[in-house]
Scaffold this active site. Sequence first.
Site, PDB file in Angstrom:
ATOM      1  N   GLU A  60      -3.325   4.805  23.538  1.00 47.81           N
ATOM      2  CA  GLU A  60      -4.891   5.349  23.173  1.00 47.81           C
ATOM      3  C   GLU A  60      -4.744   6.768  22.943  1.00 47.81           C
ATOM      4  O   GLU A  60      -5.477   7.063  21.821  1.00 47.81           O
ATOM      5  CB  GLU A  60      -5.975   5.084  24.375  1.00 47.81           C
ATOM      6  CG  GLU A  60      -6.519   3.336  24.060  1.00 47.81           C
ATOM      7  CD  GLU A  60      -5.745   2.414  24.800  1.00 47.81           C
ATOM      8  OE1 GLU A  60      -4.539   3.096  25.389  1.00 47.81           O
ATOM      9  OE2 GLU A  60      -5.823   1.258  24.755  1.00 47.81           O
ATOM     10  N   HIS A 129     -14.840  -2.848  31.780  1.00 43.37           N
ATOM     11  CA  HIS A 129     -15.062  -3.145  30.261  1.00 43.37           C
ATOM     12  C   HIS A 129     -16.335  -3.023  29.825  1.00 43.37           C
ATOM     13  O   HIS A 129     -16.721  -3.851  28.922  1.00 43.37           O
ATOM     14  CB  HIS A 129     -14.454  -4.636  29.961  1.00 43.37           C
ATOM     15  CG  HIS A 129     -12.736  -4.340  29.976  1.00 43.37           C
ATOM     16  ND1 HIS A 129     -12.068  -4.176  31.118  1.00 43.37           N
ATOM     17  CD2 HIS A 129     -11.976  -4.528  28.923  1.00 43.37           C
ATOM     18  CE1 HIS A 129     -10.767  -4.346  30.627  1.00 43.37           C
ATOM     19  NE2 HIS A 129     -10.822  -4.270  29.352  1.00 43.37           N
TER      20      HIS A 129
END
Lengths: 328, 325
Positions: A60, A129
């Site tokens: 990322e 999440h």
Amino acid sequence: MSEMTYRDAINLALKEEMRRDKTVVTYGEDVALYEGAFKVTRGLLSEFGELRVRDCPISENTIVGVAVGAAMAGVRPVAELMTVNFALLAMDQIVNHMAKVRYMFGGQTKVPMVIRMPGGGGSQLGAQHSQSLESYFMHCPGMLVAYPATPADAKGLLKTSIRDDNPVIFLEHELLYNSKGEVPEDPEFLVPFGKAAVMSEGEQVTLVGYGRMAILALQAARQLEKEGISCEVIDLRTLVPLDMETVLASVRKTGRAMVIEECWKSAGLGGDIASRIYEGCFDTLLAPVRRISGLDVPMPYSRKIEKLCIPQLEGIVQGVHDLLNEPY
Amino acid sequence: MAETLRELLSEDELLRFYEQMVLCREFEESCAEQYSKGHITGFLHLYSGQEAVAVGCTAGLQQKDYILSAYRDHAQAIVRGAEPKKVMAELFGKATGLCKGKGGSMHLFAPELNFMGGYAIVGGQFPIATGLAWGSQLLEEDRVTACFFGDGSMNQGTFHESLNWSRLWDLPVLFVCENNFYGIGTEVHRASAQAALHRRTCGYDIPSEKVDGMDVIAMYQATKRAAEWVRERQRPYFIEAVTYRFRGHSMSDPAKYRSSSETDVWKSRDPIINLSRRLLEEGIATQEQLDDIAKRCLAQVEESVRFAEESPWPEDAAVWEDIHV
């Protein structure tokens, strides 16, 4: 106009901009062959080919840094981080690089890039999440932050983001992907930054939201209308730039304000907006500004207790009643 | 039998190498003086000792190639063509600085020279270099992106992510590690499980080599060869330049973790003295010529200091400028 989902509106914005400008490219984890974890990038690889639509490794920080470099080189990357939660792995490139290279290099470069990030809670995905990190991005100068609530805005704001010469954090709510709405077909349909939308006009209370919180605010206003309570609903659309002018004009009219934020309450954007409301129209306020916020806890999995942590329709409705009953 | 310098390069090129190295050394020593006077503040990391890397590598690249560096970036910018006076003014925090006084010592930038910046988060430049290489490849510009970094940064995640990515996407990046053996005070073998740094690229299928970073000619030759390989094959390559900084990590570091005998050994390999000896031995320059070059460099640095001193401070309004386009 045609009716489409929030997901398809984003997809259409990507396709239109990639057709219009050959320097627009997109990449991310599983965006090409797999067509996106949320299927937002469906059909892009087959239309635009593997040079402009690429899968990349699970890296990322480098996903963001590659966009910074590519943008400095003169292309217009639209990178996808599979979810906003993974942006935390990329905060060095977002905060220390993307947001700063223009300023620290004395304005000699620009970074026309977009990072798309699905996020928000409510799908029982657990603590890692389900986060709403919009306040993190608002806090750091040097980038713009868009968070559409409707399919039309999803299309128009993404197109504006891609054409803008600044780095843009583009937040998408996972629970809105299947929501439907009328979307203009005009390929030049753009939604400007820094212009909040008055979704519904009203007289007694101003409800300020963004993303899915604006949709909840609108639902609450419709319910309250049946009880004879008139709410004005404002969808901020972009958090940076923040359209306080529209918010303050509304609060001057209604005298009462509620900010609905999905993020945690502590140091959340609702506190910032509330303080700006106090600064801007203290003398016209009939009651203290209310905040409906995410609870200050890591998100639990069980659906029974998960919903306690995220602003709900009933909580907003109750909050409006409380606000109107404030002794003043 | 080693080749003579004349067989490798023209006299002009050789003297230019010498002049660039001396200019960088004089510039850095002047920075130290200006720091002690309080004219330069903040962090200041000097390049003295490592000049052969910047000079040799830059000469081995084409002007259109991108260069990125870390925070020890004065020499990289100057050798690329940035005016020393603008660099000095930046260090003084003046409006006439390379970045209008907003960057400082660690954030030099000169896009018209394809010098794409000094970055001060260790390893932060790896992903950006990878992205620049991708962008220039997409735009079919035939550029190589040369990414300079220190030995310490090879332990950051960005190093591994970017090496993997650049080979996976086959991007024209030339990675140049300036191994000066210390990440602040931590010696390479105390930070890297594999102390032979160039061997760490095999996991990413990127060819690599180790080069004497105290020898400007060796650096030039290796870079030229590597850059053309990268340009032709559109694939990354890695050079480990073995070098040494004569000063501490920054001005606040007295470098007590190194013995004076170690420093003496490396100073005996000073890249400037090394080249001057060869220039004299092979009759390419006289001592008088070399002295003239040194005088010219010193005068240029003195002029830079004067320019920086006399330059105006940024206007207060500048604080709000350059955030957004």
